[in-house]
Design an enzyme around this catalytic site. Structure first.
Site, PDB file in Angstrom:
ATOM      1  CE  LYS A 112       0.320  -3.560  -9.389  1.00 13.91           C
ATOM      2  NZ  LYS A 112       0.162  -2.122  -9.302  1.00 13.91           N
TER       3      LYS A 112
ATOM      4  CE  LYS B 145      -4.270  -0.326  -5.535  1.00 19.20           C
ATOM      5  NZ  LYS B 145      -3.053   0.064  -6.225  1.00 19.20           N
TER       6      LYS B 145
HETATM    7  O1  C5P Z   1       7.246  -1.657  -5.729  1.00 22.50           O
HETATM    8  P1  C5P Z   1       6.316  -2.599  -5.043  1.00 22.50           P
HETATM    9  O2  C5P Z   1       6.722  -4.040  -5.180  1.00 22.50           O
HETATM   10  O3  C5P Z   1       6.009  -2.210  -3.620  1.00 22.50           O
HETATM   11  O4  C5P Z   1       4.960  -2.451  -5.886  1.00 22.50           O
HETATM   12  C1  C5P Z   1       3.714  -2.904  -5.452  1.00 22.50           C
HETATM   13  C2  C5P Z   1       2.677  -2.500  -6.470  1.00 22.50           C
HETATM   14  O5  C5P Z   1       1.402  -2.985  -6.053  1.00 22.50           O
HETATM   15  C3  C5P Z   1       2.520  -0.989  -6.643  1.00 22.50           C
HETATM   16  O6  C5P Z   1       2.181  -0.768  -8.002  1.00 22.50           O
HETATM   17  C4  C5P Z   1       1.348  -0.649  -5.752  1.00 22.50           C
HETATM   18  O7  C5P Z   1       0.645   0.479  -6.213  1.00 22.50           O
HETATM   19  C5  C5P Z   1       0.496  -1.897  -5.874  1.00 22.50           C
HETATM   20  N1  C5P Z   1      -0.418  -2.222  -4.778  1.00 22.50           N
HETATM   21  C6  C5P Z   1      -0.026  -2.287  -3.454  1.00 22.50           C
HETATM   22  N2  C5P Z   1      -0.930  -2.589  -2.476  1.00 22.50           N
HETATM   23  C7  C5P Z   1      -2.194  -2.886  -2.787  1.00 22.50           C
HETATM   24  C8  C5P Z   1      -2.612  -2.873  -4.114  1.00 22.50           C
HETATM   25  C9  C5P Z   1      -1.672  -2.550  -5.102  1.00 22.50           C
HETATM   26  O8  C5P Z   1       1.164  -2.077  -3.159  1.00 22.50           O
HETATM   27  N3  C5P Z   1      -3.047  -3.263  -1.864  1.00 22.50           N
END
Ligand code: C5P
Length: 212
Positions: free
Chosen positions: A28, A58
């Site tokens: 992603k 997003k």
């Molecule tokens: O570093 P971490 O494991 O927290 O990364 C989570 C990823 O998922 C980040 O790229 C964040 O922007 C994304 N994300 C999120 N919550 C959501 C949708 C996407 O944390 N609801």
């Protein structure tokens, strides 16, 4: 077992990325890496990955703007994450038609993973999801109740779930609550041994799935 989608929000060494590509179920890519690397940099990074490349922008805009944005990236990846709250007509509907034509997938955000998000408007989001019929949904590992609700409401959709590790949920939590894949970022790319960490997480996921 391959149920980890790497959220690459910071660059990793190319050699490590090459090795990671065969270990994860997808990658992603979002604004942090796109802004840091530029499109040429992103192209180089993605050379290592041949499928399930998800662009997490997003998206939340009118139809023509979202179509312009995805046009710039459609040759680099498979899927786009879009906010459901922006609504259907003259927005998501037209983007979905465009992505369908281009053979690209859409994931709608059903709920966010951070504390400030308010699930009171989930009934509205649910209606937009029903109208759109996207390929998949993003639902949070950090909020098991809403994740289970999303799974119950849309059992046939692929659910990808962030919030594991750095945001507090445990490895395997989301899988046990109905997610198909766990999106993991910082816990992998900030670890000293990203590949070892992925292998360890996969083992834990397997153990957790046997228990739940
Ligand atoms: O570093 P971490 O494991 O927290 O990364 C989570 C990823 O998922 C980040 O790229 C964040 O922007 C994304 N994300 C999120 N919550 C959501 C949708 C996407 O944390 N609801």
């Amino acid at each position: 077992m391959n149920k980890i989608i790497l959220a690459l929000d910071e660059p990793l060494d190319y050699k490590i990325l090459k090795d990671i590509s065969s270990q994860v179920a997808g990658i992603k890519i979002g604004w942090p890496l796109i802004l840091e690397q530029g499109l040429e940099g992103i192209k180089n990074i993605l050379k290592n990955f041949d499928n399930n490349i998800i662009f997490d922008l997003k998206l939340a805009d009118i139809d023509s703007t979202m179509i312009k944005i995805t046009t710039h990236l459609k040759n680099l990846g498979d899927s786009f994450i879009v906010h459901a709250f922006v609504g259907y007509n003259e927005s998501i509907r037209e983007l979905k038609e465009f992505l369908d034509k281009e053979n690209k997938k859409m994931y709608l955000v059903s709920s966010m993973s951070h504390k400030g998000w308010n699930d009171n408007f989930y009934p509205y989001i649910k209606e937009v999801i029903k109208m759109t019929n996207p390929y998949g949904l993003v639902a949070p590992a950090t909020r098991p109740k809403i994740l289970k609700t999303v799974k119950k409401d849309f059992p046939e959709k692929i659910i990808i779930s962030p919030g594991i590790g750095a945001q507090g949920a445990k490895i395997g939590d989301a899988l046990c609550n109905g997610a198909n894949y766990e999106i993991i970022g910082r816990s992998i790319y900030n670890s000293k041994d990203p590949i070892g960490t992925i292998l360890e997480f996969q083992k834990i996921q397997e153990e957790r799935l046997n228990e739940c």
